[in-house]
Design an enzyme around this catalytic site. Sequence first.
Site, PDB file in Angstrom:
ATOM      1  CE  LYS A  54       0.343 -70.091  34.332  1.00  0.00           C
ATOM      2  NZ  LYS A  54       0.823 -68.918  33.600  1.00  0.00           N
ATOM      3  CD  GLN A  98       1.987 -68.492  30.112  1.00  0.00           C
ATOM      4  OE1 GLN A  98       1.021 -68.542  30.879  1.00  0.00           O
ATOM      5  NE2 GLN A  98       3.224 -68.604  30.546  1.00  0.00           N
ATOM      6  CG  ASP A 121      -0.932 -63.122  34.931  1.00  0.00           C
ATOM      7  OD1 ASP A 121      -0.401 -63.983  35.647  1.00  0.00           O
ATOM      8  OD2 ASP A 121      -1.054 -63.222  33.696  1.00  0.00           O
TER       9      ASP A 121
HETATM   10  N1  GUN Z   1       4.986 -66.077  31.663  1.00  0.00           N
HETATM   11  C1  GUN Z   1       5.867 -66.445  32.650  1.00  0.00           C
HETATM   12  N2  GUN Z   1       5.310 -66.261  33.867  1.00  0.00           N
HETATM   13  C2  GUN Z   1       4.065 -65.768  33.647  1.00  0.00           C
HETATM   14  C3  GUN Z   1       3.009 -65.403  34.525  1.00  0.00           C
HETATM   15  O1  GUN Z   1       3.097 -65.447  35.757  1.00  0.00           O
HETATM   16  N3  GUN Z   1       1.860 -64.962  33.902  1.00  0.00           N
HETATM   17  C4  GUN Z   1       1.752 -64.859  32.554  1.00  0.00           C
HETATM   18  N4  GUN Z   1       0.608 -64.393  32.050  1.00  0.00           N
HETATM   19  N5  GUN Z   1       2.722 -65.201  31.722  1.00  0.00           N
HETATM   20  C5  GUN Z   1       3.861 -65.655  32.276  1.00  0.00           C
END
Ligand code: GUN
Length: 295
Positions: A54, A98, A121
């Site tokens: 990311k 995350q 998100d």
């Molecule tokens: N863990 C797995 N997929 C995601 C996501 O799309 N966003 C976040 N914050 N954590 C994740």
Amino acid sequence: MTAKLISGIEIAKEIREELTAEVAELKEKYNIVPGLVTILVGEDPASQSYVAAKNKTAHALGIHSEQVTLDPDTSEEDLLALVDKYNKDPKINGILVQLPLPKHINEANILYAIDPDKDVDGFHPVNVGKMVLGEKCFLPCTPHGILEMLTRSGVETSGAEVVIIGRSNIVGKPIANLMLQKRDGGNATITLCHTRTKDMAAHCRRADIIIAAVGVPKMVTADMVKEGAAIIDVGVNRIGKASNGKAILAGDVDFDAVKEIASCITPVPGGVGPMTITMLMKNTVQAAKMAANLI
Ligand code: GUN
């Protein structure tokens, strides 16, 4: 029939080019640089690699990005304080914590503490509610990415029978909601299957589009797929380690067998994964424009 590959890498590249131009224009016209912070608690290798990807993508697009990694035993209180700090930081438009978080931290408490205007998100209840109502909001990245893959590769969703396997808050529930709305990639008839569904195969065999998001390797087998169906595989399952130490990945779909029956299919890796990251960037740019009252 051998299915057409829906490449998340290619479609993500196309969207990233659009975003790069948009970020450059924001800088040039308004001196705005969108900012993203990723917060990782602990040392889970999969989460580490997602967060690294990311940040790398953000840099490549000209987005300012900050990466915070915290000890696995960080308290909920300290994490809340950090979220609050970034809620108030004008350089930061998007905050991503995350998931999953360590067990001692209440995930909802953290997600609900993020300013909904920085919730790139799309997990905050304010954004979830707006999404369900079809109002402007941050769409959750994986479902948003799936919509883009379907529309950009010409898969007709209007009137289609869509079977979604998995009822998670991150994928199953939101994609079901989005695809029944009157919108691009929507107007579909939705069946949402889960662990208590009776005769999953019978539901799948009726589907024009199957979206598998269960986390069970190769669960969707060829006998469950109608000739010519479109297949979106959200699963990223680590099924072993190669001799070079890299994880061997498999999706939720038995790719080799299903590709002989489907009309189009997403691979794993290189399918939905790159789209999720790209839509996070799109949301970050949207957040920066919202903060500047440009949209
Ligand atoms: N863990 C797995 N997929 C995601 C996501 O799309 N966003 C976040 N914050 N954590 C994740």
